[in-house]
Design a protein around this motif. Structure first.
Motif, short mmCIF file in Angstrom:
data_model
loop_
_atom_site.label_atom_id
_atom_site.label_comp_id
_atom_site.label_asym_id
_atom_site.label_seq_id
_atom_site.Cartn_x
_atom_site.Cartn_y
_atom_site.Cartn_z
N GLY A 1 0.81 -1.21 0.00
CA GLY A 1 0.00 0.00 0.00
C GLY A 1 0.85 1.26 0.00
N TYR A 2 1.92 1.19 0.75
CA TYR A 2 2.78 2.37 0.88
C TYR A 2 3.43 2.74 -0.44
CZ TYR A 2 6.46 5.47 2.51
OH TYR A 2 7.28 6.55 2.67
N VAL A 3 4.10 1.80 -1.09
CA VAL A 3 4.83 2.16 -2.31
C VAL A 3 3.88 2.54 -3.44
CG1 VAL A 3 6.88 0.79 -1.79
CG2 VAL A 3 5.04 -0.24 -3.09
N GLY A 4 2.65 2.02 -3.39
CA GLY A 4 1.69 2.38 -4.42
C GLY A 4 1.21 3.82 -4.28
N VAL A 5 0.63 4.14 -3.12
CA VAL A 5 0.07 5.48 -2.91
C VAL A 5 1.17 6.52 -2.75
CG1 VAL A 5 -1.40 6.89 -1.43
CG2 VAL A 5 -2.01 4.50 -1.89
N TRP A 6 2.20 6.20 -1.96
CA TRP A 6 3.28 7.16 -1.72
C TRP A 6 3.97 7.53 -3.02
CZ3 TRP A 6 8.53 7.13 -2.61
CH2 TRP A 6 9.27 8.13 -1.97
N GLY A 7 4.28 6.54 -3.85
CA GLY A 7 4.97 6.81 -5.11
C GLY A 7 4.17 7.71 -6.02
N PHE A 8 2.84 7.51 -6.04
CA PHE A 8 1.97 8.31 -6.91
C PHE A 8 2.00 9.78 -6.50
CE2 PHE A 8 -2.54 9.54 -8.06
CZ PHE A 8 -2.27 9.67 -9.41
N VAL A 9 1.86 10.05 -5.20
CA VAL A 9 1.82 11.44 -4.74
C VAL A 9 3.22 12.05 -4.69
CG1 VAL A 9 1.10 12.99 -2.89
CG2 VAL A 9 -0.28 10.97 -3.43
N TYR A 10 4.20 11.27 -4.22
CA TYR A 10 5.56 11.82 -4.12
C TYR A 10 6.11 12.19 -5.49
CZ TYR A 10 10.45 12.54 -3.24
OH TYR A 10 11.70 13.11 -3.20
N GLY A 11 5.78 11.41 -6.51
CA GLY A 11 6.28 11.71 -7.85
C GLY A 11 5.94 13.12 -8.27
N ALA A 12 4.69 13.52 -8.03
CA ALA A 12 4.27 14.87 -8.39
C ALA A 12 5.00 15.91 -7.56
CB ALA A 12 2.75 15.00 -8.22
N ALA A 13 5.13 15.65 -6.25
CA ALA A 13 5.80 16.60 -5.36
C ALA A 13 7.26 16.80 -5.76
CB ALA A 13 5.69 16.12 -3.92
N ALA A 14 7.95 15.70 -6.08
CA ALA A 14 9.36 15.78 -6.44
C ALA A 14 9.56 16.54 -7.74
CB ALA A 14 9.96 14.38 -6.55
N MET A 15 8.69 16.29 -8.70
CA MET A 15 8.80 17.00 -9.98
C MET A 15 8.55 18.50 -9.80
SD MET A 15 7.17 14.40 -12.83
CE MET A 15 5.98 13.47 -11.87
N SER A 16 7.56 18.86 -8.99
CA SER A 16 7.26 20.27 -8.76
C SER A 16 8.41 20.96 -8.03
CB SER A 16 5.98 20.40 -7.92
OG SER A 16 4.86 19.93 -8.64
N SER A 17 8.97 20.28 -7.02
CA SER A 17 10.07 20.86 -6.26
C SER A 17 11.28 21.12 -7.14
CB SER A 17 10.46 19.91 -5.12
OG SER A 17 11.58 20.39 -4.42
N THR A 18 11.59 20.19 -8.03
CA THR A 18 12.74 20.35 -8.92
C THR A 18 12.49 21.42 -9.97
OG1 THR A 18 13.13 17.98 -8.60
CG2 THR A 18 14.41 19.06 -10.31
N ALA A 19 11.22 21.59 -10.34
CA ALA A 19 10.88 22.57 -11.37
C ALA A 19 10.95 24.01 -10.85
CB ALA A 19 9.48 22.29 -11.90
N LEU A 20 10.68 24.22 -9.56
CA LEU A 20 10.60 25.58 -9.01
C LEU A 20 11.87 26.41 -9.27
CD1 LEU A 20 8.72 25.14 -5.61
CD2 LEU A 20 8.07 26.69 -7.47
#
Length: 444
Positions: A85-104
């Motif tokens: 459950g963790y790697v499924g849900v966490w990966g989905f949300v974290y992926g967006a957060a990491a991309m946004s953080s790197t883009a800023l």
């Protein structure tokens, strides 16, 4: 047992850099802005706790010849259910957060080129391609170079704002300003605390360290890495204390707080210093992105192997002393020098784990589905589920390591001593408190 030396440093730098992202730097910056140097001791304590957790993960791999996923499965089926459950849900949300953080920082460095969301998409695809086509050796070199950039930028900024050394030393004495308890606990628990701490043992194996003969090297590597992390943290707290606290300037919470800081730096010290800071901000963000893309994909590949009942590969190792050859990252009793393989592969059909289907499938999961969250508000239910599952991971890691390393699963000579038990026990309690608070603060 091999003697520790600087030439071996690598996996620790990778795990520390991955864990310390833009969010951690903002938390430390805001701590300095709100309380000055008073909470410096909490940031240092956080680094010591992460040293203990990473050392425990690495010690498990070297002492047992088993992966951490294998150890978790030995504790019962509940660990498999939770991790899935963790790697499924966490990966989905974290992926967006990491991309946004790197883009800023890229959007700030190159204004008007394209929108933030498209910068985020570019960062996600770039991270995917880098990890997809490179093995651990190249990955480690790039991570080390980026850490060098982070180090130089943060130390330069701390020196530029002029730290008060007397106040800095006084901040090492534990003190709790009024209303700061939960904030302090968050600072202790948040400095580099992510799932990538669990990946440390996999990166240790990827380096070619596979048995207890490498234990001293692993511990040296881990300590150097988190001491380096400590320098980042202290430098950002100095910047917060001197630049924000003394003048009463506030910055936003989250990654955008670093953009606000860039504006303050431009006003006080000029455009060159501000842009240099944004380069350091980008280095901090991109190390977290590619570190997760690589490390958590290794965990997922091993997870799939265990579920299938096959011998998992702990990493895609590079030979420790014979460059050009690979070394086995799997169980005890396997001879060094053979290829690390994906689950179920053997002989001529052996596939390096970084080329395996599960590894690459999780890379794709981290990259493309999360892009939908860049263009839509995150669904309410997903925010709650992500928050609950994510809050439980760090106590899960600390307490299961405490269990594994005090049981017969670990050879007696390498079980926890009193200091390791104290640190892991304290980490478990700390993270449980933070877990409860995080769940309470969710928008139920």
């Amino acid at each position: 047992m091999r003697r520790a030396g600087w030439r071996y440093i690598g996996p620790g730098i990778v795990v520390a850099a991955t864990g310390v992202g833009a969010g951690d730097l903002v938390a430390t910056l805001v701590a300095g802005g709100k309380y000055g140097y008073t909470l410096l001791w909490a940031a240092v304590l956080g680094c010591l706790i992460k040293i203990s957790l990473a050392e425990a993960a690495g010690r498990w791999h070297l002492a047992t010849g088993r992966t951490l996923l294998d150890g978790w499965r030995s504790l019962g089926a509940w660990t498999t259910v939770y991790f899935a459950g963790y790697v499924g849900v966490w990966g989905f949300v974290y992926g967006a957060a990491a991309m946004s953080s790197t883009a800023l920082p890229l959007a700030a460095l190159f204004p008007g080129v394209m929108g933030l969301k498209w910068w985020a998409v570019l960062c996600g695809v770039g991270g995917l391609l880098f990890v997809w086509f490179n093995r651990y050796a190249v990955f480690e070199k790039v991570m080390t170079a980026l850490v060098g950039v982070m180090f130089l930028v943060t130390v330069y900024l701390a020196v530029r704002v002029g730290p008060r050394l007397g106040d800095l030393a006084a901040g090492l004495v534990p003190a709790l300003p009024d209303g700061s308890l939960l904030y302090t606990l968050g600072l202790v628990g948040g400095v580099g605390g992510t799932i990538t701490l669990a990946a440390y043992g996999y990166w240790v194996n990827a380096k070619g360290w596979r048995d207890t003969g490498w234990m001293r090297v692993m511990r040296f590597d881990n300590r150097v890495a988190y001491l380096t992390t400590g320098v980042f943290v202290v430098a950002m707290l100095v910047v917060g204390a001197e630049l924000l606290h003394s003048s009463g300037v506030a910055v936003a919470k989250g990654d955008r707080g670093l953009i606000d800081l860039g504006g303050v730096l431009a006003e006080r010290y000029g455009t060159v210093t501000a842009k240099l800071f944004l380069v350091g901000f980008f280095a901090a963000s991109v190390t977290s992105l590619i570190g997760v893309w690589q490390g958590v994909s290794l965990l997922f590949a091993d997870f799939v192997a265990r579920v299938r009942g096959r011998q998992g590969a702990s990493a895609a190792p590079e030979a420790a002393e014979t460059p050009g050859e690979s070394a086995v990252g799997a169980g005890a009793g396997e001879a060094p020098g053979g290829p690390a393989v994906a689950a179920g592969a053997a002989g001529a059909d052996a596939v390096p784990v970084e080329r395996s289907v599960p590894f690459r499938a999780y890379l794709l999961w981290l990259t493309f589905p999360p892009m939908s969250l860049l263009f839509l508000d995150r669904p309410f239910a997903l925010v709650v589920v992500y928050g609950v599952i994510g809050a439980f991971f760090m106590p899960f890691l600390a307490l299961t390591l405490l269990w594994l390393l005090n049981s017969s699963r670990t050879p007696r000579a390498w079980r926890n001593g009193w200091l390791a038990n104290t640190m892991l026990g304290a980490a478990g309690v700390l993270f449980l408190v933070l877990c409860v608070e995080q769940v309470r603060d969710l928008p139920w």
